[in-house]
Design an enzyme around this catalytic site. Structure first.
Site, PDB file in Angstrom:
ATOM      1  N   ASP A  50       7.788  61.229 -19.317  1.00 48.12           N
ATOM      2  CA  ASP A  50       9.032  60.677 -20.033  1.00 48.12           C
ATOM      3  C   ASP A  50       8.442  60.091 -21.362  1.00 48.12           C
ATOM      4  OD1 ASP A  50      10.922  61.055 -18.108  1.00 48.12           O
ATOM      5  OD2 ASP A  50      10.977  58.992 -17.392  1.00 48.12           O
ATOM      6  N   GLU A  72       8.920  68.256 -19.383  1.00 51.02           N
ATOM      7  CA  GLU A  72       8.133  69.296 -18.548  1.00 51.02           C
ATOM      8  C   GLU A  72       6.773  69.614 -19.303  1.00 51.02           C
ATOM      9  OE1 GLU A  72       8.935  70.078 -15.585  1.00 51.02           O
ATOM     10  OE2 GLU A  72      10.646  68.746 -15.816  1.00 51.02           O
TER      11      GLU A  72
HETATM   12 ZN   LIG Z   1       9.182  65.189 -14.245  1.00 47.47          ZN
END
Ligand SMILES: [Zn+2]
Length: 191
Positions: free
Chosen positions: A135, A55
């Site tokens: 990621d 996030e």
């Molecule tokens: Zn995401």
């Protein structure tokens, strides 16, 4: 990187469903991170850390701002199109219809669907690119294994399919299929 958030929130999602999730929202001073309580209950500390890092990656790369800006641009273009369609006879003319506000409104409602259908894959592709970037950011902060196990657990808890039709996924999915995200993480050269 420095980040000021208004708060770290926990949403009582368990009252609604068993799905686990987290998201980043707001901008300026109103930035906040929201965790579903289901996510905090079902994941290990490492996994929660990797989800938080993911996030934060969205924040770091300006994805939230980008999405808000994108929605604003689409709304602006939409309103400009409405202004034009109601103001000129050309739009109704395309459909061989009289230039009457009621007729134009109905024609617009019909025209909206195919246009947003065509726009969808472009927006979904941009969103998937953002997911890969977030990621990768998480991988650099907490390593690949926690992110991989968090993704796997999320998919299992959310009962999402692991093997969607690739073409369908390319068109509709705002998030890349988890096996693709895992493969990307595994393939990354550890920095
Ligand atoms: Zn995401």
């Amino acid at each position: 990187m420095r980040l000021r958030v208004q708060g770290l929130y926990v949403m009582d999602a368990s009252k609604r469903s068993a799905h686990g999730n987290a998201y980043f929202t707001g901008f300026g001073k109103a930035k906040r991170i929201v965790f579903f309580d289901t996510l905090l209950e079902k994941h290990t500390l490492d996994e929660i850390e990797s989800i938080l890092a993911h996030e934060l990656g969205h924040f770091k790369f300006g994805h939230v701002r980008q999405m808000i800006l994108q929605a604003a641009i689409i709304a602006f273009i939409g309103f400009a199109a409405l202004y034009w369609a109601f103001g000129s006879e050309t739009f109704a003319g395309w459909f061989g219809l009289p230039h009457d506000p009621g007729v134009v409104l109905i024609a617009l409602l019909f025209a909206k669907e195919p246009v947003s259908h065509l726009l969808h894959p472009l927006l979904a592709a941009r969103s998937r690119k953002n997911e890969f970037e977030a990621d990768d950011f998480a991988r650099r902060i907490v390593g690949k294994e926690p992110m991989i196990s968090a993704l796997t657990r999320l998919t299992r808890d959310n009962l999402a399919t692991l093997t969607p039709d690739p073409l369908y996924a390319k068109f509709y999915f705002s998030h890349p299929p988890v096996p693709m995200r895992v493969a990307q993480l595994r393939g990354a050269v550890e920095a």
